[in-house]
Design a protein around this motif. Sequence first.
Motif, PDB file in Angstrom:
ATOM      1  N   PRO A   4     -25.931  15.368  -7.794  1.00 53.85           N
ATOM      2  CA  PRO A   4     -26.151  15.751  -6.394  1.00 53.85           C
ATOM      3  C   PRO A   4     -24.848  16.279  -5.792  1.00 53.85           C
ATOM      4  CG  PRO A   4     -26.049  13.351  -6.596  1.00 53.85           C
ATOM      5  CD  PRO A   4     -25.979  13.907  -7.981  1.00 53.85           C
ATOM      6  N   PRO A   5     -24.928  17.141  -4.753  1.00 59.36           N
ATOM      7  CA  PRO A   5     -23.702  17.597  -4.093  1.00 59.36           C
ATOM      8  C   PRO A   5     -22.889  16.389  -3.629  1.00 59.36           C
ATOM      9  CG  PRO A   5     -25.666  18.616  -3.119  1.00 59.36           C
ATOM     10  CD  PRO A   5     -26.144  17.607  -4.104  1.00 59.36           C
ATOM     11  N   ASP A   6     -21.568  16.531  -3.598  1.00 60.78           N
ATOM     12  CA  ASP A   6     -20.735  15.339  -3.380  1.00 60.78           C
ATOM     13  C   ASP A   6     -20.958  14.684  -2.020  1.00 60.78           C
ATOM     14  OD1 ASP A   6     -17.526  16.987  -2.783  1.00 60.78           O
ATOM     15  OD2 ASP A   6     -19.496  17.312  -1.929  1.00 60.78           O
ATOM     16  N   ASN A   7     -21.417  15.495  -1.004  1.00 59.33           N
ATOM     17  CA  ASN A   7     -21.621  14.851   0.299  1.00 59.33           C
ATOM     18  C   ASN A   7     -22.939  14.084   0.343  1.00 59.33           C
ATOM     19  OD1 ASN A   7     -22.783  17.412   0.106  1.00 59.33           O
ATOM     20  ND2 ASN A   7     -23.050  17.543   2.319  1.00 59.33           N
ATOM     21  N   LEU A   8     -23.732  14.185  -0.700  1.00 57.99           N
ATOM     22  CA  LEU A   8     -24.975  13.408  -0.723  1.00 57.99           C
ATOM     23  C   LEU A   8     -24.830  12.179  -1.613  1.00 57.99           C
ATOM     24  CD1 LEU A   8     -27.593  16.296  -0.934  1.00 57.99           C
ATOM     25  CD2 LEU A   8     -26.745  15.102   1.077  1.00 57.99           C
ATOM     26  N   ARG A   9     -23.714  12.065  -2.303  1.00 54.58           N
ATOM     27  CA  ARG A   9     -23.511  10.890  -3.154  1.00 54.58           C
ATOM     28  C   ARG A   9     -23.221   9.678  -2.297  1.00 54.58           C
ATOM     29  NH1 ARG A   9     -19.041  12.844  -6.725  1.00 54.58           N
ATOM     30  NH2 ARG A   9     -19.921  14.761  -7.517  1.00 54.58           N
ATOM     31  N   SER A  10     -23.693   8.528  -2.757  1.00 54.80           N
ATOM     32  CA  SER A  10     -23.519   7.335  -1.936  1.00 54.80           C
ATOM     33  C   SER A  10     -22.078   6.829  -1.956  1.00 54.80           C
ATOM     34  CB  SER A  10     -24.467   6.238  -2.396  1.00 54.80           C
ATOM     35  OG  SER A  10     -24.222   5.965  -3.754  1.00 54.80           O
ATOM     36  N   ASP A  11     -21.239   7.328  -2.903  1.00 59.01           N
ATOM     37  CA  ASP A  11     -19.871   6.816  -2.936  1.00 59.01           C
ATOM     38  C   ASP A  11     -18.975   7.529  -1.923  1.00 59.01           C
ATOM     39  OD1 ASP A  11     -19.682   9.245  -4.199  1.00 59.01           O
ATOM     40  OD2 ASP A  11     -18.597   8.514  -5.951  1.00 59.01           O
ATOM     41  N   ARG A  12     -19.509   8.538  -1.247  1.00 53.41           N
ATOM     42  CA  ARG A  12     -18.689   9.181  -0.231  1.00 53.41           C
ATOM     43  C   ARG A  12     -18.699   8.316   1.030  1.00 53.41           C
ATOM     44  NH1 ARG A  12     -17.779  15.430   1.158  1.00 53.41           N
ATOM     45  NH2 ARG A  12     -17.453  15.225   3.381  1.00 53.41           N
ATOM     46  N   ALA A  13     -17.519   8.222   1.700  1.00 59.37           N
ATOM     47  CA  ALA A  13     -17.410   7.358   2.878  1.00 59.37           C
ATOM     48  C   ALA A  13     -18.325   7.849   3.987  1.00 59.37           C
ATOM     49  CB  ALA A  13     -15.966   7.335   3.355  1.00 59.37           C
ATOM     50  N   ARG A  83      -7.970  13.966   3.374  1.00 56.45           N
ATOM     51  CA  ARG A  83      -9.136  14.774   2.978  1.00 56.45           C
ATOM     52  C   ARG A  83      -9.947  15.151   4.222  1.00 56.45           C
ATOM     53  NH1 ARG A  83      -8.120  17.005  -1.464  1.00 56.45           N
ATOM     54  NH2 ARG A  83     -10.235  17.847  -1.407  1.00 56.45           N
ATOM     55  N   VAL A  84     -10.138  14.174   5.110  1.00 56.63           N
ATOM     56  CA  VAL A  84     -10.955  14.445   6.302  1.00 56.63           C
ATOM     57  C   VAL A  84     -10.224  15.431   7.221  1.00 56.63           C
ATOM     58  CG1 VAL A  84     -12.202  13.439   8.251  1.00 56.63           C
ATOM     59  CG2 VAL A  84     -11.963  12.139   6.136  1.00 56.63           C
ATOM     60  N   LEU A  85      -8.910  15.229   7.395  1.00 52.93           N
ATOM     61  CA  LEU A  85      -8.137  16.151   8.239  1.00 52.93           C
ATOM     62  C   LEU A  85      -8.149  17.556   7.655  1.00 52.93           C
ATOM     63  CD1 LEU A  85      -4.916  14.282   9.391  1.00 52.93           C
ATOM     64  CD2 LEU A  85      -6.768  15.178  10.813  1.00 52.93           C
ATOM     65  N   ARG A  86      -8.080  17.628   6.334  1.00 51.59           N
ATOM     66  CA  ARG A  86      -8.123  18.935   5.675  1.00 51.59           C
ATOM     67  C   ARG A  86      -9.444  19.641   5.979  1.00 51.59           C
ATOM     68  NH1 ARG A  86      -6.507  22.262   1.659  1.00 51.59           N
ATOM     69  NH2 ARG A  86      -8.065  22.964   0.166  1.00 51.59           N
ATOM     70  N   ARG A  87     -10.546  18.889   5.846  1.00 50.06           N
ATOM     71  CA  ARG A  87     -11.851  19.492   6.146  1.00 50.06           C
ATOM     72  C   ARG A  87     -11.891  19.937   7.606  1.00 50.06           C
ATOM     73  NH1 ARG A  87     -15.203  14.555   4.890  1.00 50.06           N
ATOM     74  NH2 ARG A  87     -14.126  13.867   3.032  1.00 50.06           N
ATOM     75  N   HIS A  88     -11.444  19.057   8.507  1.00 53.14           N
ATOM     76  CA  HIS A  88     -11.492  19.348   9.945  1.00 53.14           C
ATOM     77  C   HIS A  88     -10.715  20.632  10.276  1.00 53.14           C
ATOM     78  CE1 HIS A  88     -11.622  18.188  14.269  1.00 53.14           C
ATOM     79  NE2 HIS A  88     -10.486  18.852  14.300  1.00 53.14           N
ATOM     80  N   ARG A  89      -9.519  20.728   9.772  1.00 48.86           N
ATOM     81  CA  ARG A  89      -8.658  21.848  10.177  1.00 48.86           C
ATOM     82  C   ARG A  89      -9.087  23.149   9.511  1.00 48.86           C
ATOM     83  NH1 ARG A  89      -3.179  18.062  10.644  1.00 48.86           N
ATOM     84  NH2 ARG A  89      -3.945  17.058  12.535  1.00 48.86           N
ATOM     85  N   LEU A  90      -9.574  23.067   8.269  1.00 48.96           N
ATOM     86  CA  LEU A  90     -10.097  24.284   7.636  1.00 48.96           C
ATOM     87  C   LEU A  90     -11.349  24.765   8.366  1.00 48.96           C
ATOM     88  CD1 LEU A  90      -9.584  23.572   3.821  1.00 48.96           C
ATOM     89  CD2 LEU A  90      -8.636  25.498   5.112  1.00 48.96           C
ATOM     90  N   LEU A  91     -12.196  23.816   8.766  1.00 50.06           N
ATOM     91  CA  LEU A  91     -13.408  24.201   9.499  1.00 50.06           C
ATOM     92  C   LEU A  91     -13.054  24.848  10.832  1.00 50.06           C
ATOM     93  CD1 LEU A  91     -15.559  21.074   8.668  1.00 50.06           C
ATOM     94  CD2 LEU A  91     -16.230  23.438   8.190  1.00 50.06           C
ATOM     95  N   GLU A 119     -17.212  19.113  -0.642  1.00 51.38           N
ATOM     96  CA  GLU A 119     -15.894  19.534  -1.128  1.00 51.38           C
ATOM     97  C   GLU A 119     -15.977  20.929  -1.756  1.00 51.38           C
ATOM     98  OE1 GLU A 119     -13.041  18.131  -0.469  1.00 51.38           O
ATOM     99  OE2 GLU A 119     -13.938  16.347   0.440  1.00 51.38           O
ATOM    100  N   ARG A 120     -17.132  21.222  -2.336  1.00 48.86           N
ATOM    101  CA  ARG A 120     -17.306  22.537  -2.947  1.00 48.86           C
ATOM    102  C   ARG A 120     -17.245  23.642  -1.896  1.00 48.86           C
ATOM    103  NH1 ARG A 120     -22.958  23.072  -5.666  1.00 48.86           N
ATOM    104  NH2 ARG A 120     -23.409  22.838  -3.462  1.00 48.86           N
ATOM    105  N   LEU A 121     -17.938  23.411  -0.764  1.00 43.39           N
ATOM    106  CA  LEU A 121     -17.922  24.416   0.307  1.00 43.39           C
ATOM    107  C   LEU A 121     -16.524  24.532   0.922  1.00 43.39           C
ATOM    108  CD1 LEU A 121     -19.259  26.465   2.123  1.00 43.39           C
ATOM    109  CD2 LEU A 121     -20.198  24.593   3.496  1.00 43.39           C
ATOM    110  N   ILE A 122     -15.853  23.389   1.086  1.00 42.19           N
ATOM    111  CA  ILE A 122     -14.495  23.415   1.653  1.00 42.19           C
ATOM    112  C   ILE A 122     -13.556  24.222   0.750  1.00 42.19           C
ATOM    113  CG2 ILE A 122     -12.477  21.854   1.772  1.00 42.19           C
ATOM    114  CD1 ILE A 122     -13.930  22.219   4.414  1.00 42.19           C
ATOM    115  N   ALA A 123     -13.714  24.066  -0.566  1.00 41.30           N
ATOM    116  CA  ALA A 123     -12.862  24.836  -1.494  1.00 41.30           C
ATOM    117  C   ALA A 123     -13.129  26.325  -1.320  1.00 41.30           C
ATOM    118  CB  ALA A 123     -13.137  24.397  -2.931  1.00 41.30           C
ATOM    119  N   LYS A 124     -14.396  26.692  -1.086  1.00 39.75           N
ATOM    120  CA  LYS A 124     -14.729  28.114  -0.889  1.00 39.75           C
ATOM    121  C   LYS A 124     -14.151  28.631   0.425  1.00 39.75           C
ATOM    122  CE  LYS A 124     -18.326  28.716  -4.076  1.00 39.75           C
ATOM    123  NZ  LYS A 124     -19.642  29.040  -4.497  1.00 39.75           N
ATOM    124  N   ILE A 125     -14.243  27.814   1.463  1.00 36.87           N
ATOM    125  CA  ILE A 125     -13.691  28.215   2.765  1.00 36.87           C
ATOM    126  C   ILE A 125     -12.175  28.393   2.647  1.00 36.87           C
ATOM    127  CG2 ILE A 125     -13.196  27.330   5.102  1.00 36.87           C
ATOM    128  CD1 ILE A 125     -16.069  26.209   5.140  1.00 36.87           C
TER     129      ILE A 125
END
Length: 232
Positions: A4-13, A83-91, A119-125
């Motif tokens: 499953p995509p990583d944001n749908l995995r249960s191990d993600r916070a 990781r979260v700050l990276r996603r936030h600022r790239l978005l 994480e896959r979409l963030i890498a593309k962005i």
Amino acid sequence: MPNPPDNLRSDRASASVEDYIKAVYRLQAEHGRATTRDLSQALGVQMASVTGMMKQLHAAGYVDHKPYQGVELTPSGETLALRVLRRHRLLELFLHRTLGIAWDEVHEDAERLEHAVSERLIAKIDAFLGEPVFDPHGAPIPQNDGTVPELQGRLLSDCPPGHCGQVLQVSDKDPALLRHLADLGIRIGLQVRVLDQAPFGGPVRLQAAGRQIDLGRQAAERVLVSVGSCEP
Ligand SMILES: [Zn+2]
């Protein structure tokens, strides 16, 4: 079976765990510690809720308790915060650059999207934007290898008359402040010279782009400028 995509995995916070970890990171960076009281204020929740969440975060290995100081991120807590700050600022940068959303409007959407994006979409962005180093407010974007680009500057409110520098970063928390700065023509990269610091909390007078700007003290406290010298 495909993963499953990583944001749908249960191990993600969860989103709330990520928000707590981000708040601990910011308080540590700004005040050197994160107490229960500061966290309850920062997140607008009851102290008892903070205490409960800190037990969970400790059990998950994200924070350690510091006597009389609140909590401190463990290395894995810090990794998650970055990781979260990276996603936030790239978005934020993506919304600003590709959709043309103003710098005072990107934060709120990024606050929501940061928990949902894979994480896959963030890498593309990241690749699409050319692996940028700063977000639309000048905040450094934590890099994929966990490093954070360095930003050395001084708050405009602390600059003596005669100080020259470029606007490096502005606080992204208050949309009204960002609109006010934009109305005054203050943007990232603008060259400014401090002409005067009025006493008793009065405004900071600046010379920028060939004109004078009087900037209120509360706004000047949230604008970071470089410590380098001015162009002639
Ligand atoms: Zn933001």
